[in-house]
Design an enzyme around this catalytic site. Structure first.
Site, PDB file in Angstrom:
ATOM      1  N   SER A   1      52.387 -84.566  51.366  1.00 13.50           N
ATOM      2  CA  SER A   1      52.840 -84.463  52.761  1.00 13.50           C
ATOM      3  C   SER A   1      53.834 -83.318  52.967  1.00 13.50           C
ATOM      4  O   SER A   1      54.432 -83.231  54.038  1.00 13.50           O
ATOM      5  CB  SER A   1      53.480 -85.779  53.210  1.00 13.50           C
ATOM      6  OG  SER A   1      54.635 -86.053  52.442  1.00 13.50           O
TER       7      SER A   1
ATOM      8  N   LYS B   1      59.293 -92.191  57.850  1.00 13.19           N
ATOM      9  CA  LYS B   1      59.728 -90.798  57.948  1.00 13.19           C
ATOM     10  C   LYS B   1      60.419 -90.521  59.281  1.00 13.19           C
ATOM     11  O   LYS B   1      61.442 -89.824  59.340  1.00 13.19           O
ATOM     12  CB  LYS B   1      58.535 -89.871  57.757  1.00 13.19           C
ATOM     13  CG  LYS B   1      57.922 -89.912  56.354  1.00 13.19           C
ATOM     14  CD  LYS B   1      56.698 -89.029  56.266  1.00 13.19           C
ATOM     15  CE  LYS B   1      56.087 -89.082  54.864  1.00 13.19           C
ATOM     16  NZ  LYS B   1      54.869 -88.254  54.751  1.00 13.19           N
TER      17      LYS B   1
END
Length: 809
Positions: free
Chosen positions: A681, A724
């Site tokens: 990511s 996140k």
């Protein structure tokens, strides 16, 4: 002319049927029956005998009597006692009752004769009739051989009779048949059909008598064996007494046998345990083998074989308990309530095995405890962390020294119920070595199609686990073997938002810790600002365990102040935390707040929640070396390589030296190098940092990003978006770049987070760079030539084909 209708008294018979031409004696006690006999004796001694349908009817009416009976002649009446007479009658003709017109003081009815079908002489002498008569004789001989109270003259009468009608009536009167069967024979006017019906009933009666004889023989043999065993045991006790040995051994064996019989086990299980008891009786009392058998029997008999707790299946009650014990986790609680609803609709259905997956401290174990409370099931917890031996699940063979059953059987025995809720904690931390694979042993336990007959190595008898409800917990599914994971339904538990943590602390953690530290509500007050500061500056976690420890520290400080100071009440505000808990272990901002070259704020997911992950890139004169530091895994190293290759294909677009890979050294660093980092990511963050370092353009402040990149610049979807984005909000970030494919995941993000952050979906690296990089100072858009404009359009054409808009600098 023969009289074919009568107006005569009626005698209702209970459990008795009288046939024509048969002499029978019976007792009469009911007043209405005695009055009917008296009336008949006063006239021509004729009476209509008919059977009543129900024996228990004291005063029968017309609907309680069969229609067909026998007009009989009373031969003799004797008074046996006060209110009871014995009567002897001779059956006359079949008759049908037309109307019962009198019921008191005795029954009287109009009856008509029931004409019988006359069979021709040829038919009576036909082979067909002869075969029926022979079959009747054979069946009756078989019947006579199985009963002992049959008069001697009956058999001779059957063998001599050649009249089918008379033979059928005679046997029906003297053979043990049901009342309905006798009545059906009485109502049949055809002699041949009557005898054929009798043969059918007689054949069935022979089968019943055969089964009775077989059962009686088994009972007799068991009694004989039991008596023989008692005699032998008595002899053994006498010999033991002569030898001076104790008789306690026999008492122990008898106690084991009684305990086994009281459990009402299946035939195979009971026989297996009885065999072990017999084996124990043949061993010396102090031998090692007898100790092993005693231990085995004790373990088996301590199992709650037929004990189950009554399950409370109420959706509303379960919802209230879950809401009371847990704040948030709405989707998780909804899924558990759905499971309870299914069990409420179908209590006998096979339940699914639920696997609660989430970071530490989010309430996986406590949810299982609440489910057990809601269902009124006993709870047994098994911690599987570090288990490496298959015998921990299936048990050891009882022949080994120190053998014991597996944890599954031990947990059921400990719960004292065959339908507990078994919580298998930390199932993702199972190990394996040369002693076996415990994960493979769990395959049968967690399979609803197999666990109805689970066999533990120690017990060696099947145990039904289908009524047990299993809930497992794990921090991640990556380490769970695929076949085992396939048997469970995974329920994801995400991180708590700061607002949820505030509510949990206020409603659950603070009251709990105050109670444990002996504090009353009036003695300690922690305001919401202090709780928010604890969450923001003193914890970095997905759950609330560290938060609970911080609250416990405040309670300890309050205890000390109340005991040593003059104050009677402690109030904690945000400004007091520095003095009570020392310096905050986490700085308020972990990301770059300034516009810098080559520094990008990435977003990473960890087992304890989301984190800000800085990416630094530096370009120096050199020979084209690429250096990566920061304790990176293989996936992140490959992401850096892919980002670099993507930028090399776009050197003309962003005014990057086409030969930089030959004359420049590039260093990519991820700070906090002691912490391992890996995951797909960080691609767009690396690409942005590299482009910034190569072009000298600064990265905008207050922006963070997450997403993987391909060689052609596409941005791929990522996981852990909820964690996140909460990390971005906690660190003060205002704008977050996310992959366009993750827009659908925004619905799962808390409304507080969605309102505080600006989400920008990106589909390719050009959109990322246009949003993240500041404008170049050396050249403006007006100074670009038409040829460069053509190059940009050509470079963006693959993006248009995929549906994205070309954003030009």
């Amino acid at each position: 002319m023969e009289l074919t209708t009568w107006n005569i008294p009626v005698l209702a018979l209970r459990g008795l049927t009288v046939f024509p031409h048969m002499n029978i004696t019976f007792d009469v006690e009911r007043p209405i029956s005695i009055a009917a006999l008296s009336r008949a004796m006063e006239t021509d001694q004729e009476i209509f005998l008919v059977t009543q349908k129900e024996i228990g009817t004291a005063v029968p009416g017309e609907k309680d009597l069969y229609r067909v009976g026998t007009v009989s002649h009373i031969s003799q009446v004797l008074r046996v006692s006060e209110g009871s007479v014995r009567v002897m009658v001779e059956g006359g003709r079949r008759a049908r009752m037309k109307r019962l017109w009198q019921s008191e003081p005795f029954l009287q009815a109009n009856v008509e004769a029931l004409p019988e079908q006359k069979e021709s002489e040829a038919f009576l002498n036909s082979p067909r009739t002869e075969a029926l008569l022979r079959q009747t004789a054979v069946l009756f001989e078989e019947y006579a051989g199985k009963v002992s109270n049959l008069p001697d003259g009956v058999k001779a009468q059957v063998l001599e009779s050649r009249d089918p009608g008379y033979l059928a009536d005679f046997l029906a009167q003297n053979v043990q048949l049901r009342a309905e069967e006798r009545q059906s024979i009485l109502e049949e006017t055809s002699a041949y059909v009557r005898l054929r019906k009798l043969n059918e009933f007689l054949a069935r009666e022979n089968d019943v008598l055969a089964f009775e004889g077989e059962m009686e023989s088994k009972v007799r043999s068991q009694l004989a064996r039991s008596q023989r065993e008692q005699i032998l045991r008595a002899q053994i006790r006498v010999m033991q007494s002569e030898l001076g040995e104790s008789e306690d051994g026999d008492e122990e064996l008898d106690e084991y046998r009684m305990r086994i019989l009281r459990l009402d086990l299946s035939e195979d299980t009971e026989a297996h345990l009885m065999k072990e008891v017999d084996k124990l009786g043949k061993q010396p009392y102090s031998s090692a083998e007898s100790a092993v058998i005693r231990n085995y029997l004790d373990v088996c008999l301590e199992m709650p074989w037929n004990t189950v707790t009554r399950e409370r299946l109420n959706v509303e009650a379960a919802r209230k308990i879950l809401d009371k014990d847990h704040f948030g986790l709405e989707k998780v609680k909804q899924r558990i309530v759905e499971t309870i609803a299914v069990r409420q609709m179908n209590p006998e259905g096979k339940g699914q095995i639920l696997c609660l997956v989430g970071p530490p401290g989010v309430g996986k174990t406590s949810i299982a405890v609440s489910v057990a409370k809601a269902l009124n099931r006993k709870l047994a917890r098994l911690s599987l962390g570090g288990v490496r031996d298959e015998a921990d699940i299936r048990g050891h063979r009882k022949t080994y020294i120190g053998s014991m059953p597996g944890r599954i059987i031990e947990a059921i025995s400990r719960s004292k119920s065959m339908n507990p809720l078994l919580l298998l904690d930390e199932i993702d931390k199972l190990g394996s070595d040369f002693r076996g694979d415990p994960a493979s042993a769990l395959l049968e336990v967690l399979d609803s199609e197999q666990n109805h007959a689970f066999r533990d190595h120690f017990m060696e008898i099947p145990v039904d686990l289908s009524r047990v409800m299993f809930i497992t917990t794990a921090n991640t599914t990556d380490t769970i073997p695929r076949p085992l994971l396939d048997r469970m339904e995974v329920i994801q538990l995400g991180s708590y938002t700061d607002e949820e943590k505030l509510q949990i602390a206020r409603n659950h953690l603070i009251p709990k810790q105050m109670k444990e530290h002996g504090l009353k509500k009036s003695q300690l007050k922690i305001d919401d600002g202090a709780i928010r500061a604890l969450i923001r500056d003193y914890t970095r976690e997905s759950g609330v365990r560290i938060l609970e420890r911080r609250i416990a520290a405040l309670c300890r400080k309050a205890d000390l102040n109340l005991l040593t100071g003059e104050t009677k009440r402690v109030a904690v505000v945000e400004a007091d935390l520095h003095g009570l808990l020392d310096m905050s272990p986490y700085p308020p901002a972990l990301y770059s707040e300034r516009e810098e070259v080559g520094v990008v704020n990435g977003l990473a997911w960890t087992e304890v929640g989301g984190e800000i992950l800085e990416v630094e890139a530096n370009v120096m004169d050199g020979t084209g070396k690429l250096e990566l530091t920061g304790n990176l895994g293989d996936v992140m190293k490959e992401s850096v390589q892919a980002a670099l290759s993507c930028l090399r294909s776009r050197t003309a677009v962003y005014d990057i030296d086409p030969e930089f890979y030959k004359n420049k050294d590039i260093h990519v660093h991820f700070p906090e190098g002691a912490v391992p980092k890996d995951g797909p990511s960080a691609g767009i963050a690396v690409a942005t940092a590299l482009c910034s370092a190569l072009t000298g353009r600064k990265v905008r402040a207050g922006i963070a990003m997450t997403g993987e990149i391909t060689l052609r610049g596409r941005v791929l979807a990522i996981g852990g978006l909820k964690e996140k984005t909460m990390a971005a909000l906690r660190s003060g970030v205002k704008t977050v770049l996310i992959p366009a494919d993750n827009v659908r995941d925004l619905e799962q993000i808390d409304q507080t987070v969605r309102a505080a952050l600006e989400f920008i979906p990106v589909g390719n690296v050009d959109e990322v760079l246009s949003r993240a990089l500041c404008p170049a100072f050396a050249r403006s858009r007006a100074e670009k030539t038409a040829e460069q404009e053509q190059t940009v359009v050509a470079a963006f054409s693959p993006v248009r084909e995929t549906g994205g808009d070309a954003l030009r600098q």
